[in-house]
Every structure is written in structure tokens, then in C-alpha cells.
Design an enzyme around this catalytic site. Structure first.
Site, PDB file in Angstrom:
ATOM      1  N   ARG A  88       0.827  -1.209   0.000  1.00  0.00           N
ATOM      2  CA  ARG A  88       0.000   0.000   0.000  1.00  0.00           C
ATOM      3  C   ARG A  88       0.859   1.256   0.000  1.00  0.00           C
ATOM      4  O   ARG A  88       0.330   2.356  -0.018  1.00  0.00           O
ATOM      5  CB  ARG A  88      -0.881   0.022   1.246  1.00  0.00           C
ATOM      6  N   ARG A 122     -21.793  -2.243   3.155  1.00  0.00           N
ATOM      7  CA  ARG A 122     -21.162  -3.525   3.480  1.00  0.00           C
ATOM      8  C   ARG A 122     -21.463  -3.919   4.927  1.00  0.00           C
ATOM      9  O   ARG A 122     -21.437  -3.097   5.835  1.00  0.00           O
ATOM     10  CB  ARG A 122     -19.654  -3.397   3.273  1.00  0.00           C
ATOM     11  N   ARG A 166     -10.064   6.678   4.466  1.00  0.00           N
ATOM     12  CA  ARG A 166      -9.390   5.586   3.748  1.00  0.00           C
ATOM     13  C   ARG A 166      -9.176   5.947   2.281  1.00  0.00           C
ATOM     14  O   ARG A 166      -8.159   5.609   1.692  1.00  0.00           O
ATOM     15  CB  ARG A 166     -10.208   4.299   3.863  1.00  0.00           C
TER      16      ARG A 166
HETATM   17  P1  AMP Z   1      -8.511  -3.694   4.105  1.00  0.00           P
HETATM   18  O1  AMP Z   1      -9.312  -4.815   4.662  1.00  0.00           O
HETATM   19  O2  AMP Z   1      -7.526  -4.124   3.030  1.00  0.00           O
HETATM   20  O3  AMP Z   1      -9.353  -2.516   3.675  1.00  0.00           O
HETATM   21  O4  AMP Z   1      -7.562  -3.162   5.287  1.00  0.00           O
HETATM   22  C1  AMP Z   1      -8.131  -2.664   6.481  1.00  0.00           C
HETATM   23  C2  AMP Z   1      -7.121  -1.810   7.216  1.00  0.00           C
HETATM   24  O5  AMP Z   1      -5.983  -2.585   7.587  1.00  0.00           O
HETATM   25  C3  AMP Z   1      -6.547  -0.633   6.452  1.00  0.00           C
HETATM   26  O6  AMP Z   1      -7.420   0.499   6.465  1.00  0.00           O
HETATM   27  C4  AMP Z   1      -5.269  -0.367   7.256  1.00  0.00           C
HETATM   28  O7  AMP Z   1      -5.571   0.238   8.499  1.00  0.00           O
HETATM   29  C5  AMP Z   1      -4.806  -1.787   7.545  1.00  0.00           C
HETATM   30  N1  AMP Z   1      -3.947  -2.300   6.453  1.00  0.00           N
HETATM   31  C6  AMP Z   1      -4.243  -3.327   5.606  1.00  0.00           C
HETATM   32  N2  AMP Z   1      -3.242  -3.529   4.742  1.00  0.00           N
HETATM   33  C7  AMP Z   1      -2.278  -2.613   5.035  1.00  0.00           C
HETATM   34  C8  AMP Z   1      -1.026  -2.298   4.480  1.00  0.00           C
HETATM   35  N3  AMP Z   1      -0.528  -2.964   3.420  1.00  0.00           N
HETATM   36  N4  AMP Z   1      -0.317  -1.279   5.043  1.00  0.00           N
HETATM   37  C9  AMP Z   1      -0.788  -0.605   6.106  1.00  0.00           C
HETATM   38  N5  AMP Z   1      -1.986  -0.826   6.669  1.00  0.00           N
HETATM   39  C10 AMP Z   1      -2.739  -1.828   6.141  1.00  0.00           C
END
Ligand code: AMP
Length: 208
Positions: A88, A122, A166
Site C-alpha cells: 500500500r 457492506r 481511507r
Molecule cells: P482492508 O481490509 O484491506 O481494507 O484493510 C483494512 C485496514 O488494515 C486498512 O485500512 C489499514 O488500516 C490496515 N492495512 C491493511 N493492509 C495494510 C497495508 N498494506 N499497510 C498498512 N496498513 C494496512
């Protein structure tokens, strides 16, 4: 095959990855799911990242990179993987390049207003992680998981303020990866505005 699913939150990366893992027979590794499992199990890592996830901010790179390094070292990732939600940041992408080669980076292309609709509708079952959408993929009984009968919840980070944050974080830290991977000739674009089965068919064609 080593795949990265890149795209804004709410683009459907998790939904498509859940199907693609069976089609390509490789594990679906979602950093978001790994963090949520740690939070649920109240591990040290979970305690460290709980507030960060709730606000929709990024977990620091060192913590995230270490977690992915450990996960990619597991046996099931030896013959390929789908990374969903990682990298990310450019620093994460540089770290990944040292750990593993990447075959394709699938760039999930979608408009911002569609994302907002998807994320705000969701709902998830906390114990199984199964996801629904109040309009596009509703449970059989409103507010209840089809299989466990548990009440569905809205993730803290799917509430409006966190969603907007986000999206901003995505634009600032993650969207630069599109050019990063395009320059390396690894990027394939996919339109993800349609239904999951249609997207999956397109993905199979693109990756052939
Ligand atoms: P997601 O389910 O992919 O939307 O991830 C949920 C949350 O997890 C994100 O909003 C971040 O807080 C954290 N997160 C997930 N992947 C990463 C990453 N590669 N780097 C930093 N934070 C992450």
C-alpha cells in the site's frame, strides 16, 4: 503465479480474491484480514493496530512488512499467492521486491461514487468474516448471517468518516503504486464496476 490486487478500498479486491484463489489454486493473503484476526484474538500485534484500523489509517510499514514476510514464508505460498491490500506504499513495494518476484499487478478500476455506495452498505459476520451488502448481496434474513445466524455488523472503518479517510489515504499513499508498477510493465487494468462473476471471467482472460 504471484499476483497483487491493487485498488481503492471498496473496489471488491477481497470478493474477487476469494473466487480467484480457487480458480488459480493459490492462497488469498489479505493484510486487512490478518490484522483483523490479530485484533479479534487480542494478540500484541492486534492491540498495537486496533485504533489505526478503526480510523482507516495505515499501519506502519515495518510492522506490515514483517507480517507479510512471515506469511509468505508459509508453505502454501510457495507456489504462488494473491496479495490483497499489500503493498500500500512505495516502501512496502520495495520490500516486497526483495522478498519475491511478482507476475502481475491487477489494478482494480472503479469510480469514487460507486465505492462509497459499496462500502457504506457492506456488512460482515464478525466470527466468520463473511461479507454481505445491504443492496447487492443481502443476507437471507436482514441483519443475520446466512450460516451462523449471528447478527451482522458494520466494520468501524466502513463508517462514513473512516471511509473518506481511507479514500484519502489511498490517493496519497497507494495510488502512486499504479505508476510504479506500470513502469515495471507489471500492471494490468481491470474494470470492476460489474458483477463479480463477470469480473472473474475478464480476469481469467487477462491473465492467460
Ligand atoms: P482492508 O481490509 O484491506 O481494507 O484493510 C483494512 C485496514 O488494515 C486498512 O485500512 C489499514 O488500516 C490496515 N492495512 C491493511 N493492509 C495494510 C497495508 N498494506 N499497510 C498498512 N496498513 C494496512
Amino acid at each position: 503465479m504471484n499476483l497483487i490486487f491493487l485498488g481503492p478500498p471498496g473496489a471488491g479486491k477481497g470478493t474477487i480474491a476469494a473466487k480467484a484463489k480457487d480458480v488459480f489454486n493459490i492462497p488469498h493473503i489479505s493484510t486487512g484480514d490478518l490484522f483483523r484476526a490479530n485484533i479479534k484474538n487480542e494478540t500484541e500485534l492486534g492491540k498495537q493496530v486496533k485504533e489505526i484500523l478503526a480510523a482507516g489509517n495505515l499501519v506502519p510499514d515495518e510492522i506490515t512488512i514483517k507480517m507479510v514476510e512471515n506469511r509468505l514464508a508459509e508453505d502454501d505460498a510457495k507456489n504462488g499467492y494473491i496479495l490483497d491490500g499489500f503493498p500500500r506504499t512505495i516502501a512496502q513495494a520495495d520490500a516486497l521486491a526483495k522478498m519475491s518476484n511478482v507476475d502481475y499487478v491487477v489494478n482494480f478500476c472503479i469510480d469514487r461514487d460507486v465505492i462509497l455506495k459499496r462500502l457504506s452498505g457492506r456488512r460482515v459476520c464478525k466470527s466468520t468474516g463473511r461479507t454481505y451488502h445491504i443492496l447487492y448481496n443481502p443476507p437471507k434474513v436482514e441483519g443475520i448471517d446466512d450460516e451462523t445466524g449471528e447478527p451482522l455488523i458494520q466494520r468501524d472503518d466502513d463508517k462514513e468518516e473512516a471511509i473518506l479517510n481511507r479514500l484519502e489515504v489511498y490517493e496519497k499513499s497507494t495510488a502512486p503504486l499504479i505508476d510504479y508498477y506500470r513502469e515495471k510493465d507489471l500492471l494490468v487494468d481491470i474494470d470492476v464496476s460489474g458483477a463479480p462473476d463477470e469480473i472473474m471471467e475478464n480476469l481469467k482472460k487477462i491473465l492467460k
